[in-house]
Scaffold this active site. Structure first.
Site, PDB file in Angstrom:
ATOM      1  N   ASP A  65       7.426   1.206  -1.587  1.00  0.00           N
ATOM      2  CA  ASP A  65       6.981   0.419  -2.605  1.00  0.00           C
ATOM      3  C   ASP A  65       6.227  -0.730  -2.017  1.00  0.00           C
ATOM      4  OD1 ASP A  65       8.593  -2.035  -4.501  1.00  0.00           O
ATOM      5  OD2 ASP A  65       7.141  -0.486  -4.823  1.00  0.00           O
ATOM      6  N   LYS A 111      -0.266   0.358  -1.553  1.00  0.00           N
ATOM      7  CA  LYS A 111       0.121   1.423  -2.336  1.00  0.00           C
ATOM      8  C   LYS A 111      -1.076   2.286  -1.593  1.00  0.00           C
ATOM      9  CE  LYS A 111       2.420  -0.255  -5.150  1.00  0.00           C
ATOM     10  NZ  LYS A 111       3.998  -0.565  -4.488  1.00  0.00           N
ATOM     11  N   ASP A 119       7.473   4.417  -5.697  1.00  0.00           N
ATOM     12  CA  ASP A 119       7.346   3.506  -7.024  1.00  0.00           C
ATOM     13  C   ASP A 119       5.714   3.581  -7.257  1.00  0.00           C
ATOM     14  OD1 ASP A 119       8.047   0.301  -7.352  1.00  0.00           O
ATOM     15  OD2 ASP A 119       7.629   1.612  -9.657  1.00  0.00           O
ATOM     16  N   ASN A 120       5.390   3.008  -8.054  1.00  0.00           N
ATOM     17  CA  ASN A 120       3.680   2.223  -9.373  1.00  0.00           C
ATOM     18  C   ASN A 120       2.743   3.707  -8.963  1.00  0.00           C
ATOM     19  OD1 ASN A 120       5.198  -0.013  -7.074  1.00  0.00           O
ATOM     20  ND2 ASN A 120       5.342  -0.413  -9.400  1.00  0.00           N
ATOM     21  N   GLU A 167       7.655  -2.619 -14.202  1.00  0.00           N
ATOM     22  CA  GLU A 167       9.160  -3.643 -13.976  1.00  0.00           C
ATOM     23  C   GLU A 167       8.276  -4.770 -15.144  1.00  0.00           C
ATOM     24  OE1 GLU A 167       7.278  -2.607 -11.343  1.00  0.00           O
ATOM     25  OE2 GLU A 167       6.782  -4.350 -10.086  1.00  0.00           O
TER      26      GLU A 167
HETATM   27  C1  LIG Z   1       1.891  -0.755   6.143  1.00  0.00           C
HETATM   28  C2  LIG Z   1       3.147  -1.888   5.358  1.00  0.00           C
HETATM   29  N1  LIG Z   1       3.908  -2.148   5.931  1.00  0.00           N
HETATM   30  C3  LIG Z   1       5.043  -3.300   6.088  1.00  0.00           C
HETATM   31  N2  LIG Z   1       5.130  -4.310   4.973  1.00  0.00           N
HETATM   32  C4  LIG Z   1       4.386  -3.816   3.464  1.00  0.00           C
HETATM   33  C5  LIG Z   1       3.039  -2.733   4.506  1.00  0.00           C
HETATM   34  N3  LIG Z   1       2.318  -3.163   3.176  1.00  0.00           N
HETATM   35  C6  LIG Z   1       2.366  -4.146   2.341  1.00  0.00           C
HETATM   36  N4  LIG Z   1       4.108  -4.346   3.089  1.00  0.00           N
HETATM   37  C7  LIG Z   1       4.744  -5.266   1.911  1.00  0.00           C
HETATM   38  O1  LIG Z   1       4.914  -4.607   1.490  1.00  0.00           O
HETATM   39  C8  LIG Z   1       4.913  -5.275   0.127  1.00  0.00           C
HETATM   40  C9  LIG Z   1       3.887  -4.936  -1.041  1.00  0.00           C
HETATM   41  C10 LIG Z   1       3.977  -4.504  -2.034  1.00  0.00           C
HETATM   42  C11 LIG Z   1       3.146  -3.816  -2.794  1.00  0.00           C
HETATM   43  N5  LIG Z   1       3.992  -3.619  -4.496  1.00  0.00           N
HETATM   44  C12 LIG Z   1       2.774  -3.728  -5.050  1.00  0.00           C
HETATM   45  O2  LIG Z   1       1.540  -4.420  -5.320  1.00  0.00           O
HETATM   46  C13 LIG Z   1       2.704  -3.493  -6.545  1.00  0.00           C
HETATM   47  C14 LIG Z   1       1.971  -4.178  -7.597  1.00  0.00           C
HETATM   48  C15 LIG Z   1       2.129  -4.102  -8.763  1.00  0.00           C
HETATM   49  C16 LIG Z   1       1.478  -4.697 -10.002  1.00  0.00           C
HETATM   50  C17 LIG Z   1       1.258  -4.610 -10.983  1.00  0.00           C
HETATM   51  C18 LIG Z   1       0.871  -4.496 -12.550  1.00  0.00           C
HETATM   52  C19 LIG Z   1       0.185  -5.858 -12.299  1.00  0.00           C
HETATM   53  F1  LIG Z   1      -0.816  -6.688 -12.921  1.00  0.00           F
HETATM   54  C20 LIG Z   1       0.094  -6.275 -10.271  1.00  0.00           C
HETATM   55  C21 LIG Z   1       1.124  -6.381 -10.121  1.00  0.00           C
HETATM   56  C22 LIG Z   1       4.244  -3.504  -9.308  1.00  0.00           C
HETATM   57  C23 LIG Z   1       4.845  -3.146  -8.250  1.00  0.00           C
HETATM   58  O3  LIG Z   1       5.628  -2.389  -8.222  1.00  0.00           O
HETATM   59  C24 LIG Z   1       4.374  -3.460  -6.932  1.00  0.00           C
HETATM   60  O4  LIG Z   1       5.010  -2.938  -5.965  1.00  0.00           O
HETATM   61  C25 LIG Z   1       5.096  -6.888   0.701  1.00  0.00           C
HETATM   62  O5  LIG Z   1       6.052  -7.321   1.046  1.00  0.00           O
HETATM   63  C26 LIG Z   1       4.376  -6.500   1.709  1.00  0.00           C
HETATM   64  O6  LIG Z   1       4.267  -7.112   2.023  1.00  0.00           O
HETATM   65 MG   LIG Z   2       6.611  -1.227  -6.968  1.00  0.00          MG
END
Ligand SMILES: Cc1ncnc2c1ncn2[C@@H]1O[C@H](/C=C/CNC(=O)c2cc(-c3ccc(F)cc3)cc(O)c2O)[C@@H](O)[C@H]1O
Ligand SMILES: [Mg+2]
Length: 214
Positions: free
Chosen positions: A141, A144, A169-170, A199
């Site tokens: 999660d 992406k 997820d997603n 969500e």
């Molecule tokens: C390589 C690496 N290593 C370690 N931590 C890492 C990492 N890469 C990212 N992270 C961590 O994880 C989370 C990031 C989550 C990214 N999730 C999403 O982008 C996301 C977006 C939506 C969304 C949907 C429609 C929209 F219009 C806007 C947003 C829904 C979701 O459910 C998502 O998960 C965040 O806490 C980040 O610091």
């Molecule tokens: Mg997600």
């Protein structure tokens, strides 16, 4: 300076949830995200699917990529039998700090190990850090475009075994096209799609469950 959304989410948990009660923490976050500020937690609808897969697998070793505020961390850890541990990776220190407090408030700190670092750096260290042989369950999660490289890294580090379950997820929104194409066409995986919604919205999204075949 203005607080951040994760800080406001944490404040809602500390003010409204029952300390030591994971379900109350989950419900409080879902209410906050539905009625105050949307946040990218897996949410209640996809969360129920996550719950059912975790219960079905009942993993002894579990890994989460992307802790964010710890919502799915609490969902998963509350279902783990005693003596099992969920390792969750988060590279943003501010998010990790919020997540630690959410996990602690839910009373699940003994079942969760939050590791601050990038998945690409930490996955190769799992064995030496935790004495992990393989993961029974992995929840993806995080960013992406990291899903595909990270499962290839898990494969390369021999951290998956015949029957390991990946839940992503997603896969529709925001979408993970390269990951989906790989797990759906690789002879090393058997995949299935759980249709749901993004969500707290009516937008289509879903989870992809993939079994590693070895
Ligand atoms: C390589 C690496 N290593 C370690 N931590 C890492 C990492 N890469 C990212 N992270 C961590 O994880 C989370 C990031 C989550 C990214 N999730 C999403 O982008 C996301 C977006 C939506 C969304 C949907 C429609 C929209 F219009 C806007 C947003 C829904 C979701 O459910 C998502 O998960 C965040 O806490 C980040 O610091
Ligand atoms: Mg997600």
């Amino acid at each position: 300076t203005r607080s951040t959304r994760p800080q406001r989410l944490l404040k809602a948990v500390q003010e409204k949830a029952m300390k030591g009660d994971p379900q109350s923490v989950i419900s409080t976050i879902d209410y906050f995200c539905r009625h105050s500020e949307w946040a990218m937690n897996v949410g209640d609808e996809k969360g129920s699917i996550l719950d059912s897969v975790v219960c079905e697998v009942s993993p002894t070793t579990a890994l989460e990529l992307g802790t964010y505020c710890g919502y799915s961390t609490v969902r998963i850890a509350r279902l783990l039998p005693p003596g099992t541990q969920l390792i969750t990776l988060e590279f943003n220190p501010a998010f990790a700090a919020v997540a630690r407090q959410v996990i602690e408030y839910a009373g699940l700190h003994n079942k969760v190990c939050l590791v601050e670092g990038a998945s690409g750096d930490m996955i190769p260290k799992m064995r030496e850090m935790f004495g992990i042989k393989t993961f029974d369950f992995v929840f993806l999660d995080h960013w992406k475009d990291r899903y595909l490289p990270d499962i290839k890294l898990l494969e390369g580090c021999q951290l998956l075994r015949k029957g390991s379950i990946l839940l992503a997820d997603n896969v529709i929104c925001p979408g993970t096209p390269e990951y989906l194409e790989y797990v759906r066409n690789s002879p090393h995986y058997k995949s299935m799609y759980y249709k749901s919604h993004l969500e707290y919205t009516k937008v289509e999204d879903g989870l992809e469950k993939s079994v590693f075949l070895g």
